[in-house]
Motif scaffolding. Structure first.
Motif, mmCIF file in Angstrom:
data_model
loop_
_atom_site.group_PDB
_atom_site.id
_atom_site.type_symbol
_atom_site.label_atom_id
_atom_site.label_comp_id
_atom_site.label_asym_id
_atom_site.label_seq_id
_atom_site.Cartn_x
_atom_site.Cartn_y
_atom_site.Cartn_z
ATOM 1 N N ASP A 284 0.822 -1.201 0.000
ATOM 2 C CA ASP A 284 0.000 0.000 0.000
ATOM 3 C C ASP A 284 0.854 1.248 0.000
ATOM 4 O O ASP A 284 2.039 1.206 0.257
ATOM 5 C CB ASP A 284 -0.878 0.019 1.251
ATOM 6 C CG ASP A 284 -0.049 0.285 2.497
ATOM 7 O OD1 ASP A 284 -0.102 1.397 3.027
ATOM 8 O OD2 ASP A 284 0.661 -0.639 2.912
ATOM 9 N N TRP A 285 0.268 2.380 -0.263
ATOM 10 C CA TRP A 285 0.984 3.657 -0.118
ATOM 11 C C TRP A 285 0.019 4.815 -0.203
ATOM 12 O O TRP A 285 -0.854 4.840 -1.021
ATOM 13 C CB TRP A 285 2.031 3.846 -1.212
ATOM 14 C CG TRP A 285 2.729 5.166 -1.083
ATOM 15 C CD1 TRP A 285 3.629 5.524 -0.116
ATOM 16 C CD2 TRP A 285 2.528 6.311 -1.893
ATOM 17 N NE1 TRP A 285 4.020 6.821 -0.309
ATOM 18 C CE2 TRP A 285 3.369 7.334 -1.375
ATOM 19 C CE3 TRP A 285 1.728 6.600 -2.997
ATOM 20 C CZ2 TRP A 285 3.435 8.612 -1.925
ATOM 21 C CZ3 TRP A 285 1.792 7.873 -3.550
ATOM 22 C CH2 TRP A 285 2.646 8.862 -3.007
ATOM 23 N N GLY A 286 0.261 5.786 0.622
ATOM 24 C CA GLY A 286 -0.285 7.108 0.404
ATOM 25 C C GLY A 286 -1.708 7.354 0.852
ATOM 26 O O GLY A 286 -2.544 6.477 0.815
ATOM 27 N N PRO A 287 -1.976 8.554 1.253
ATOM 28 C CA PRO A 287 -3.344 8.909 1.599
ATOM 29 C C PRO A 287 -4.200 8.918 0.342
ATOM 30 O O PRO A 287 -3.717 9.144 -0.760
ATOM 31 C CB PRO A 287 -3.192 10.321 2.172
ATOM 32 C CG PRO A 287 -1.950 10.848 1.583
ATOM 33 C CD PRO A 287 -1.030 9.670 1.410
ATOM 34 N N PHE B 45 -6.470 1.220 1.782
ATOM 35 C CA PHE B 45 -5.391 0.442 2.365
ATOM 36 C C PHE B 45 -5.810 -1.013 2.463
ATOM 37 O O PHE B 45 -6.660 -1.376 3.252
ATOM 38 C CB PHE B 45 -5.037 0.973 3.750
ATOM 39 C CG PHE B 45 -4.363 2.305 3.710
ATOM 40 C CD1 PHE B 45 -5.067 3.470 3.917
ATOM 41 C CD2 PHE B 45 -3.006 2.390 3.443
ATOM 42 C CE1 PHE B 45 -4.439 4.702 3.861
ATOM 43 C CE2 PHE B 45 -2.372 3.619 3.388
ATOM 44 C CZ PHE B 45 -3.089 4.788 3.600
ATOM 45 N N THR C 160 -1.827 -2.775 5.436
ATOM 46 C CA THR C 160 -1.199 -1.606 6.015
ATOM 47 C C THR C 160 0.050 -1.913 6.803
ATOM 48 O O THR C 160 0.673 -1.014 7.315
ATOM 49 C CB THR C 160 -2.194 -0.879 6.934
ATOM 50 O OG1 THR C 160 -2.722 -1.837 7.850
ATOM 51 C CG2 THR C 160 -3.303 -0.248 6.137
ATOM 52 N N GLU C 161 0.426 -3.189 6.907
ATOM 53 C CA GLU C 161 1.649 -3.456 7.641
ATOM 54 C C GLU C 161 2.793 -3.739 6.680
ATOM 55 O O GLU C 161 2.600 -4.272 5.601
ATOM 56 C CB GLU C 161 1.490 -4.646 8.602
ATOM 57 C CG GLU C 161 1.186 -5.974 7.962
ATOM 58 C CD GLU C 161 -0.298 -6.223 7.870
ATOM 59 O OE1 GLU C 161 -1.062 -5.255 7.872
ATOM 60 O OE2 GLU C 161 -0.691 -7.402 7.791
ATOM 61 N N ALA C 162 3.981 -3.354 7.099
ATOM 62 C CA ALA C 162 5.183 -3.638 6.336
ATOM 63 C C ALA C 162 5.772 -4.959 6.812
ATOM 64 O O ALA C 162 5.676 -5.305 7.986
ATOM 65 C CB ALA C 162 6.198 -2.519 6.521
ATOM 66 N N PHE C 163 6.356 -5.704 5.900
ATOM 67 C CA PHE C 163 6.982 -6.983 6.207
ATOM 68 C C PHE C 163 8.489 -6.793 6.195
ATOM 69 O O PHE C 163 9.039 -6.268 5.220
ATOM 70 C CB PHE C 163 6.550 -8.030 5.182
ATOM 71 C CG PHE C 163 5.082 -8.300 5.202
ATOM 72 C CD1 PHE C 163 4.202 -7.534 4.448
ATOM 73 C CD2 PHE C 163 4.558 -9.321 5.984
ATOM 74 C CE1 PHE C 163 2.842 -7.770 4.477
ATOM 75 C CE2 PHE C 163 3.197 -9.570 6.013
ATOM 76 C CZ PHE C 163 2.336 -8.788 5.257
#
Lengths: 115, 120
Positions: free
Chosen positions: B97-100, B104, B107-110
């Motif tokens: 995902d990215w950005g407003p 989303f 939403t979590e980064a791995f």
């Protein structure tokens, strides 16, 4: 400057007892909030997140976290600790406006669960 | 599905030498992040790629650090010349995902397992 604070470098708990790992944040807007765990010789592993809605969020391995907007806190909790929960825990906040998704981390809390 | 992979897992180099760290994100993830943790401190953001473009490099310490992501796949982080204060654990993360304004979905980064860099 925006920041995340984990006031305890280390938390010691006896197995079977409840545990709390504290986190407070100073980030503008309504950030997304995360907990990650790092087991020895492993990478950061996602535990849970708060985006919106219910203040109590449930995650992996029986962990949950309570969001408190007025106190800007996001404490990690577990009703009954296991020895295998011993690890390094990081709280993180993600500003949601024009920040590209980067995370602001706390310094980490070492959780030690003794038998 | 393969996770985020980092190479090497450990590196010990002498001050003044060059080291290159590599990160292979999860396939299909457009966003790639580099972070660093100096001993006992918080994990700090270094930079963010969206595909092959640098979206945010505000966390890069100085011009001895050079990050690339050719073709929008794997990324390298080169430190040249290395200094003692560069020692730490370098983490790579990826997300979709990215950005407003976007929906989303994830939403979590791995994160990868990190590269422990020791400069002596």
């Amino acid at each position: 400057a925006q920041s995340v604070a984990q006031p305890e470098d280390q938390v010691n708990v006896a197995e079977g007892n409840p545990l709390t790992v504290k986190c407070t944040y100073s980030v503008s807007g309504n950030p997304y909030l995360f907990w990650y765990v790092q087991y020895p010789n492993r990478g950061l592993q996602f535990l849970l997140k708060y985006i919106t809605g219910d203040n109590l969020v449930k995650g992996s391995y029986g962990f949950e976290a309570e969001f408190n907007k007025s106190q800007t806190s996001f404490h990690l909790k577990k009703p009954s600790a296991l020895v295998s929960d011993s690890a390094l825990y990081f709280c993180a906040a993600r500003p949601i406006y024009n920040q590209g998704g980067k995370l602001i981390f706390g310094q980490g809390t070492e959780l030690s669960v003794k038998p | 599905e393969a996770g985020v992979t980092q190479f090497p897992s450990h590196s010990v180099i002498e001050k003044g030498q060059t080291v290159t760290l590599r990160c292979d994100p999860i396939s299909g993830h457009d966003n790639l992040y580099w972070y660093r943790r100096v001993m006992g401190k918080e994990i700090k953001f270094l930079l963010h790629f969206v595909k092959e473009s640098k979206q945010d490099e505000s966390g890069m310490p100085n011009n001895r650090f050079l990050a690339e992501r050719t073709g929008g796949t794997y990324s390298t982080l080169k430190v040249q010349p290395a200094e003692l204060e560069d020692s730490g654990v370098y983490f790579c993360a990826s997300s979709q995902d990215w950005g407003p304004g976007q929906v989303f979905m994830n939403t979590e980064a791995f994160f990868g397992q990190g590269t422990r860099l020791t400069v002596v």
